[in-house]
Each structure stands twice: as structure tokens, then as C-alpha cells.
Design a protein around this motif. Structure first.
Motif, PDB file in Angstrom:
ATOM      1  N   CYS A  28       0.923  -1.101  -0.056  1.00 20.94           N
ATOM      2  CA  CYS A  28       0.069  -0.074  -0.200  1.00 20.94           C
ATOM      3  C   CYS A  28       0.927   1.269  -0.134  1.00 20.94           C
ATOM      4  CB  CYS A  28      -0.915   0.131   1.203  1.00 20.94           C
ATOM      5  SG  CYS A  28      -2.168  -1.115   1.033  1.00 20.94           S
ATOM      6  N   HIS A  31       2.103   2.133  -3.372  1.00 11.92           N
ATOM      7  CA  HIS A  31       0.981   2.442  -4.312  1.00 11.92           C
ATOM      8  C   HIS A  31       0.825   1.274  -5.052  1.00 11.92           C
ATOM      9  CE1 HIS A  31       0.580   6.589  -2.891  1.00 11.92           C
ATOM     10  NE2 HIS A  31       1.796   6.655  -2.769  1.00 11.92           N
ATOM     11  N   TYR A  34      -4.526  -2.285  -4.926  1.00 10.44           N
ATOM     12  CA  TYR A  34      -5.554  -1.669  -5.370  1.00 10.44           C
ATOM     13  C   TYR A  34      -6.675  -1.743  -4.443  1.00 10.44           C
ATOM     14  CZ  TYR A  34      -3.212  -0.825  -9.933  1.00 10.44           C
ATOM     15  OH  TYR A  34      -2.458  -0.271 -11.072  1.00 10.44           O
ATOM     16  N   SER A  54      -4.515   1.915   3.835  1.00 11.75           N
ATOM     17  CA  SER A  54      -5.210   2.407   2.673  1.00 11.75           C
ATOM     18  C   SER A  54      -5.167   3.865   2.592  1.00 11.75           C
ATOM     19  CB  SER A  54      -6.718   1.950   2.787  1.00 11.75           C
ATOM     20  OG  SER A  54      -7.536   2.545   3.885  1.00 11.75           O
ATOM     21  N   THR A  59      -5.524   3.378  -1.169  1.00 11.49           N
ATOM     22  CA  THR A  59      -6.203   2.256  -1.550  1.00 11.49           C
ATOM     23  C   THR A  59      -7.285   1.956  -1.078  1.00 11.49           C
ATOM     24  OG1 THR A  59      -3.985   1.246  -1.430  1.00 11.49           O
ATOM     25  CG2 THR A  59      -5.514  -0.356  -1.422  1.00 11.49           C
ATOM     26  N   THR A  86      -2.723  -6.742  -5.788  1.00 12.06           N
ATOM     27  CA  THR A  86      -1.791  -5.716  -6.329  1.00 12.06           C
ATOM     28  C   THR A  86      -2.134  -5.753  -7.846  1.00 12.06           C
ATOM     29  OG1 THR A  86      -0.140  -7.578  -6.367  1.00 12.06           O
ATOM     30  CG2 THR A  86      -0.076  -5.939  -4.436  1.00 12.06           C
TER      31      THR A  86
END
Length: 140
Positions: A28, A31, A34, A54, A59, A86
Motif C-alpha cells: 500500500c 502504491h 488496489y 489504505s 487504496t 496488487t
């Protein structure tokens, strides 16, 4: 709901799933995550950390209607409290399955991930198609 652990197991075998607190936090913060998924019976401290992860990585964080044991069963573990997907395609598929059962809770996340998946697919297709002007010279 039985399809969610099997989809997560498939993502794990494809190398597109971070399992556990440290790998999820890393994914996370970089980045690369997802979708962050929490078990329904996760501890308060785990929930707090997952929300922090998150927010740090922008996320989407969802609580699954599965216990830690049910979530871990698809991953070959005895229990698992949090995972991060991911791959945007896997994330959209999981969100879609969740939205089919509970549109009110998971519908917005599914729409967001479906749009991201479409943009990623469009960029990949554009990258794969040959550039028409590449290697040609202009006429004098």
C-alpha cells in the motif's frame, strides 16, 4: 461467497496478492495495492492499521463478510486477517463478486475499480499497438 477465497488463492498463485500486515503495508505504501481486504472478525488494532495503510497508499479498503479462518482457507493458511490485491484486474473481479451479493456496500468500490481496470487495459493496448509513424521519413 465461496468464490472469493478461491479468487484470492488464484491471485496468490499469480503473485498478485500481499498476505499479512507487513507485506500489505509495504504494497500500500508503494502504491501497488488496489484493494485491501479485511476479515470480518479482525482485531480493532488490525482494522486501525489497515485503514492507515489504505489512506497512505490511496487504496480502497473493504471488510469482507468472511472470518479470518474462511479468508485463510483459500490461501492455504489457518487464518488471515488482511490481504492486499496488487493487480487491478483481480481487484475489479473480487469487487464485482462482492457487489453481486451486496450492491449497497460494495457497489461503489466495484465501479471505481472497474474504471481503473478499463484505463489500465486501454494503456496496455495503446502500448502494444505499433506506432504508425515510427521509422518513416518525411518527404522533402
Amino acid at each position: 461467497m465461496d468464490s472469493i477465497p478461491s479468487l484470492l488463492g488464484l491471485a496468490l498463485r499469480a503473485g498478485r496478492l500481499a498476505v499479512g500486515e507487513e507485506p500489505v503495508g509495504t504494497a500500500c505504501r508503494c502504491h501497488k495495492g488496489y484493494l485491501l481486504l479485511l476479515a470480518s472478525d479482525a482485531a480493532d488494532n488490525t482494522i486501525r492499521r489497515a485503514l492507515h495503510f489504505s489512506q497512505a497508499g490511496k487504496t480502497i479498503c473493504l471488510t469482507l463478510p468472511l472470518t479470518k479462518e474462511e479468508l485463510g482457507s483459500g490461501l492455504g493458511r489457518t487464518s488471515c486477517a488482511m490481504v492486499a490485491v496488487t493487480d487491478v484486474g483481480f481487484a475489479a473481479s473480487i469487487a464485482e463478486r462482492l457487489a453481486q451479493d451486496d450492491q449497497e456496500t460494495y457497489g461503489e468500490a466495484w465501479q471505481t475499480l472497474a474504471q481503473k481496470a478499463a484505463r489500465v487495459k486501454q494503456r496496455r493496448d495503446a502500448k502494444r499497438s505499433p506506432n504508425k509513424n515510427k521509422g518513416k521519413r518525411r518527404k522533402a
